[in-house]
Design an enzyme around this catalytic site. Sequence first.
Site, PDB file in Angstrom:
ATOM      1  N   HIS A  93      92.043  56.279  30.428  1.00  0.00           N
ATOM      2  CA  HIS A  93      91.742  57.665  30.792  1.00  0.00           C
ATOM      3  C   HIS A  93      92.470  58.632  29.861  1.00  0.00           C
ATOM      4  CE1 HIS A  93      92.095  61.000  34.057  1.00  0.00           C
ATOM      5  NE2 HIS A  93      91.084  61.222  33.252  1.00  0.00           N
ATOM      6  N   GLU A 139      96.082  57.302  30.574  1.00  0.00           N
ATOM      7  CA  GLU A 139      96.384  56.595  31.822  1.00  0.00           C
ATOM      8  C   GLU A 139      95.636  55.258  31.772  1.00  0.00           C
ATOM      9  OE1 GLU A 139      94.940  58.870  35.194  1.00  0.00           O
ATOM     10  OE2 GLU A 139      96.814  58.594  36.268  1.00  0.00           O
ATOM     11  N   ASN A 169      94.390  62.683  38.481  1.00  0.00           N
ATOM     12  CA  ASN A 169      93.446  63.568  39.168  1.00  0.00           C
ATOM     13  C   ASN A 169      93.637  63.622  40.677  1.00  0.00           C
ATOM     14  OD1 ASN A 169      92.087  64.884  37.104  1.00  0.00           O
ATOM     15  ND2 ASN A 169      90.962  63.009  36.624  1.00  0.00           N
TER      16      ASN A 169
HETATM   17  N1  3HC Z   1      90.224  70.465  20.782  1.00  0.00           N
HETATM   18  C1  3HC Z   1      91.156  70.222  19.852  1.00  0.00           C
HETATM   19  N2  3HC Z   1      92.237  70.993  19.675  1.00  0.00           N
HETATM   20  C2  3HC Z   1      92.383  72.048  20.480  1.00  0.00           C
HETATM   21  C3  3HC Z   1      91.450  72.377  21.472  1.00  0.00           C
HETATM   22  C4  3HC Z   1      90.328  71.528  21.603  1.00  0.00           C
HETATM   23  N3  3HC Z   1      89.413  71.757  22.538  1.00  0.00           N
HETATM   24  N4  3HC Z   1      91.873  73.480  22.113  1.00  0.00           N
HETATM   25  C5  3HC Z   1      93.028  73.849  21.537  1.00  0.00           C
HETATM   26  N5  3HC Z   1      93.331  72.985  20.571  1.00  0.00           N
HETATM   27  C6  3HC Z   1      94.495  73.014  19.712  1.00  0.00           C
HETATM   28  C7  3HC Z   1      94.552  74.315  18.992  1.00  0.00           C
HETATM   29  O1  3HC Z   1      93.638  74.328  17.915  1.00  0.00           O
HETATM   30  C8  3HC Z   1      95.987  74.370  18.553  1.00  0.00           C
HETATM   31  O2  3HC Z   1      96.202  73.568  17.438  1.00  0.00           O
HETATM   32  P1  3HC Z   1      97.041  74.135  16.202  1.00  0.00           P
HETATM   33  O3  3HC Z   1      98.443  73.824  16.526  1.00  0.00           O
HETATM   34  O4  3HC Z   1      96.508  73.360  15.073  1.00  0.00           O
HETATM   35  O5  3HC Z   1      96.729  75.584  16.090  1.00  0.00           O
HETATM   36  C9  3HC Z   1      96.709  73.698  19.711  1.00  0.00           C
HETATM   37  O6  3HC Z   1      95.703  72.977  20.442  1.00  0.00           O
HETATM   38  C10 3HC Z   1      97.338  74.695  20.588  1.00  0.00           C
HETATM   39  O7  3HC Z   1      96.323  75.624  20.905  1.00  0.00           O
HETATM   40  P2  3HC Z   1      96.485  77.192  20.935  1.00  0.00           P
HETATM   41  O8  3HC Z   1      97.761  77.570  20.273  1.00  0.00           O
HETATM   42  O9  3HC Z   1      95.254  77.840  20.477  1.00  0.00           O
HETATM   43  O10 3HC Z   1      96.468  77.513  22.445  1.00  0.00           O
HETATM   44  P3  3HC Z   1      97.462  77.043  23.532  1.00  0.00           P
HETATM   45  O11 3HC Z   1      98.863  77.144  23.071  1.00  0.00           O
HETATM   46  O12 3HC Z   1      97.017  77.832  24.679  1.00  0.00           O
HETATM   47  O13 3HC Z   1      97.162  75.512  23.772  1.00  0.00           O
HETATM   48  C11 3HC Z   1      96.080  73.859  25.047  1.00  0.00           C
HETATM   49  C12 3HC Z   1      95.885  75.046  24.137  1.00  0.00           C
HETATM   50  C13 3HC Z   1      96.836  72.756  24.308  1.00  0.00           C
HETATM   51  C14 3HC Z   1      94.712  73.377  25.425  1.00  0.00           C
HETATM   52  C15 3HC Z   1      96.953  74.349  26.273  1.00  0.00           C
HETATM   53  O14 3HC Z   1      96.379  75.492  26.821  1.00  0.00           O
HETATM   54  C16 3HC Z   1      97.066  73.290  27.349  1.00  0.00           C
HETATM   55  O15 3HC Z   1      97.876  72.384  27.242  1.00  0.00           O
HETATM   56  N6  3HC Z   1      96.267  73.450  28.406  1.00  0.00           N
HETATM   57  C17 3HC Z   1      96.228  72.476  29.517  1.00  0.00           C
HETATM   58  C18 3HC Z   1      95.388  71.312  29.107  1.00  0.00           C
HETATM   59  C19 3HC Z   1      95.344  70.276  30.178  1.00  0.00           C
HETATM   60  O16 3HC Z   1      95.973  70.362  31.224  1.00  0.00           O
HETATM   61  N7  3HC Z   1      94.568  69.245  29.922  1.00  0.00           N
HETATM   62  C20 3HC Z   1      94.360  68.171  30.881  1.00  0.00           C
HETATM   63  C21 3HC Z   1      93.105  68.447  31.629  1.00  0.00           C
HETATM   64  S1  3HC Z   1      92.827  67.220  32.857  1.00  0.00           S
HETATM   65  C22 3HC Z   1      91.979  66.028  32.073  1.00  0.00           C
HETATM   66  O17 3HC Z   1      91.608  66.104  30.935  1.00  0.00           O
HETATM   67  C23 3HC Z   1      91.674  64.827  32.891  1.00  0.00           C
HETATM   68  C24 3HC Z   1      90.221  64.749  33.195  1.00  0.00           C
HETATM   69  O18 3HC Z   1      90.012  63.504  33.841  1.00  0.00           O
HETATM   70  C25 3HC Z   1      89.723  65.848  34.072  1.00  0.00           C
END
Ligand code: 3HC
Length: 328
Positions: free
Chosen positions: A165, A177, A215
């Site tokens: 996961h 995971e 989750n």
């Molecule tokens: N794909 C690839 N890289 C991405 C991206 C994406 N969709 N979105 C953001 N990034 C990259 C950015 O390009 C940036 O990279 P850089 O250092 O080269 O500039 C880096 O992540 C940090 O992004 P930003 O500085 O633009 O923005 P943030 O500081 O706000 O970070 C984030 C973005 C890392 C997505 C942060 O907001 C975060 O950690 N959010 C929470 C994400 C989370 O909780 N994910 C888990 C979801 S649950 C899951 O997936 C499980 C499933 O089963 C549901």
Amino acid sequence: MSAPTLVAHGIRCLGVLGAGQMGMGIAMVSAVRAKVPVLIYDRSPEQVKKGLSLMDKLLDKDVNKGRLTTEQAKEAKERVEVVGAEAALKGLRDVDMVVEAVSENLQLKQAIFASLAAELRPDAILATNTSSISITKIAASAIPEGLKASSEEGKKAASRVVGLHFFNPVPVMKLVELISALQTSQETLDRARSFAIACGKEVTVSKDVPGFVSNALLMPFLNEAIMHLEKVGFNLIYHISYQVMELMTNKGIATRDDIDTTLKLGMNHPMGPLQLADFIGLDTCLAIQNTLYQGTGDSKYRPAVLLERMVDAGWLGKKSGKGFYDYN
Ligand code: 3HC
């Protein structure tokens, strides 16, 4: 407890099924970090095109930021190949492991695993990136028809299925995971773990329970945030009828921005729960919440009515341009 010994994953070629945000992310980290050739298949050619162009953009950014050389990015791009519609799953015949990342639908996954089990070599690992569905159920579908699940051959057929996961966005999030079905062999678990580590990820282990650890904790939190929003004069749902509004729970505690800002500034979450739900996809959130609800029978997991209505409306979050926020 001593740390598990790292075995060679032996993955010389990976198959990825589904070119959505998760599938493409898994393909990308496998090509860039584990440096293995990746064959990707999706029944929608448009989805593959979209996914490949996003991967190209992310790799170019890595080059611009000095994280990869131009040569490394080019090599990574060359490692990813698309399987055409004519070949479909047959095109994955020679891979050593496949990671399935299609939508959260048990019947779809069962059909896919039955076909993969028939097409792939018997020693190939069949991994699923499911967010919440029982790995044990999926593993049972990898047993060829006519074989008893309790027979030695039946047990062996299911023993190569495992939950792997990944988290969104896959190139950024450091966790994988690992979930064992009742039938998964130790060898399958060890090789899957080694592969995730080769992709640069840290691995945690969860039992095969609805939602696993991640989750089972995250989704009720997101669902609760949506319940806190219900009944507030929320501009995206202004035209939902009064009757539907009446069906919603009587919460309405704060606005979208107040809920998200509270968690961002008060708890240092990188994004608020409503933005995170948009980012994951509201259809995915609903599917997971329903798995928790049905899998446990516990009413505390009832999906928020507003979440259901937004999915009914086709407002699926970032990927559809509209969710709790507007992305157009
Ligand atoms: N794909 C690839 N890289 C991405 C991206 C994406 N969709 N979105 C953001 N990034 C990259 C950015 O390009 C940036 O990279 P850089 O250092 O080269 O500039 C880096 O992540 C940090 O992004 P930003 O500085 O633009 O923005 P943030 O500081 O706000 O970070 C984030 C973005 C890392 C997505 C942060 O907001 C975060 O950690 N959010 C929470 C994400 C989370 O909780 N994910 C888990 C979801 S649950 C899951 O997936 C499980 C499933 O089963 C549901």
